[in-house]
Design an enzyme around this catalytic site. Structure first.
Site, short mmCIF file in Angstrom:
data_model
loop_
_atom_site.label_atom_id
_atom_site.label_comp_id
_atom_site.label_asym_id
_atom_site.label_seq_id
_atom_site.Cartn_x
_atom_site.Cartn_y
_atom_site.Cartn_z
N TYR A 144 -13.30 -0.46 -4.48
CA TYR A 144 -11.92 -0.42 -3.97
C TYR A 144 -10.96 -0.06 -5.09
CZ TYR A 144 -7.35 -1.93 -2.31
OH TYR A 144 -6.02 -1.96 -1.99
N LYS B 34 -8.44 3.06 -5.09
CA LYS B 34 -6.99 2.85 -5.10
C LYS B 34 -6.36 3.45 -6.35
CE LYS B 34 -3.74 1.48 -2.48
NZ LYS B 34 -3.60 2.04 -1.12
#
Length: 418
Positions: A168, A172
């Site tokens: 993640y 991101k």
């Protein structure tokens, strides 16, 4: 709330993931100026658990005073983006602003994250942001006030933001790296910036992650909409910034932030990638009645992030607060050797303080080097820093007075029997 000024009147905004949450809030804020909004999202039919579709969002935009175009867009699909961009240009004559809001999240460790989830996050967050930007930029270059705004965090390379959910974070931060690169590539021609919330925002994703009870620890999406509006109202030479909603609004003269709270006066949950470590966020969620759907897993942590050192830092987090920070004003780095070697930090200078594994986000005022067993003894009250230094068990580089101040924190921990 930040007052509308009319600066976005007639501007055309292409917003990914605009059918709900922060994306829709930004759309409605711009619509009140009379802007044209392209709602580019996947939800064309009602979701069984999530409210809103591209069509209901478009209706809300028009009710707020704007003009809307609803487009079914999966930003992993180049053809769908191309078609939506062309429809936007045909209907409104061009595109002035791109808001890269669409994102996917999965907070699991390396061994627990299926590649399907990895591909989803990289495909939407990183590739989707890059691809949408690439296809919209030719039209932005024709605009008098072109902007790209990515809903992505500052690039905080502290390992604590990688160790529990590497996939993640990579995805991101990919959005943030687009800001870093494109801001410089198109400097003077397109403003490219990033925006991130200081605290948790109540959205469908946060409800999923925090479970029942999380709402009272959140702010409304309106704070992000107001911050985005302030950024998008600035000239195109305002570029390359990684902005936090609260900071940008303070610069605009906003002082009352309770107006954005779901439950005014209730303690707020800090968002990821800023100050508090993930473990601290979990603890704060649980303290206030939320049930986190994620917790750092033991398999995603190294041996140095478990055992007595982690237990000591759990105790440290339990006693630090704004008063301790105010009286200390120092950032510590601990370089530990021995059985539980590793680097840890204790920030008693910023906000309400923070502590965890890895180097501090800003340079340490004092670096303390010692064996991990002596570190445990020191915080258990069995070894004072000054005596450890005099006996050669502790090496200190930096402000010596901070070592003395640290003894007060240790005393406080032991009084609390932590």
């Amino acid at each position: 709330m930040l007052q509308n000024t009319g600066k976005l009147a007639g501007c055309t905004l292409f917003i990914t993931g605009g059918s709900r949450g922060i994306g829709k809030a930004i759309a409605l804020k711009a619509a009140r100026d009379g802007a044209n909004i392209i709602i580019a999202a996947k939800t064309a039919v009602p979701h069984p658990k999530l409210p809103g579709t591209i069509y209901t969002a478009a209706q809300e935009v028009e009710a707020a005073g704007g003009k809307a175009l609803a487009c079914v867009v999966d930003i992993r699909d180049e053809q769908q983006i191309e078609e939506a961009v062309q429809k936007a240009v045909d209907k409104f004559g061009g595109i002035d602003i791109l808001v890269n809001n669409a994102s996917a999240i999965n907070l699991t460790g390396t061994l627990e994250t299926p590649m399907k989830k990895v591909d989803l996050m990289l495909g939407i967050n990183l590739r989707g942001t890059y691809l949408t930007s690439k296809l919209v930029i030719p039209h932005l270059l024709k605009s008098r006030s072109p902007h790209i705004l990515n809903l992505s965090p500052p690039l905080n390379l502290n390992p604590i933001w990688f160790k529990n959910h590497t996939a993640y974070t990579m995805a991101k931060y990919g959005m943030s790296m687009c800001v870093l690169g494109m801001a410089e590539e198109f400097r003077g021609r397109i403003a490219v910036n990033a925006l991130w919330p200081r605290t948790a925002i109540q959205t469908a994703a946060m409800d999923m992650l925090g479970g029942e009870g999380i709402g009272k620890q959140c702010r409304k999406a309106d704070i992000m909409a107001d911050a985005a509006y302030a950024i998008l109202s600035r000239p195109k030479d305002y570029t390359g910034h990684f902005l936090v909603d609260e900071d940008i609004l303070k610069a605009e003269g906003i002082q009352d932030f309770d107006q954005y709270a779901i439950q005014p006066g209730h303690p707020l949950l800090p968002d990821f990638f800023l100050d508090d470590a993930p473990e601290t966020l979990v603890k704060k969620m649980e303290e206030h009645g939320a049930t986190p759907a994620f917790k750092p897993s033991s398999s995603s942590s190294s041996s140095s992030s478990s055992g007595p050192i982690e237990n000591t830092f759990d105790a440290i987090r339990g006693v630090i607060n704004e008063d301790v920070v105010k009286s200390t004003q120092g950032i510590y780095q601990f370089d530990l050797s021995g059985e539980h070697e590793g680097v840890w930090f204790l920030d008693l200078k910023n906000n309400a303080g923070s502590a965890g594994q890895g180097q501090p986000t800003t340079a340490a005022d004092v670096v303390m080097t010692m064996d991990s067993s002596d570190f445990s003894k020191m915080f258990a009250g069995k070894l004072k820093p000054t005596l450890a230094f005099m006996s050669g068990k502790l090496r200190i580089k930096g402000d010596m007075t901070l070592a003395i101040k640290l003894e007060k924190l240790m005393s406080r921990m032991n009084k609390a029997k932590l």
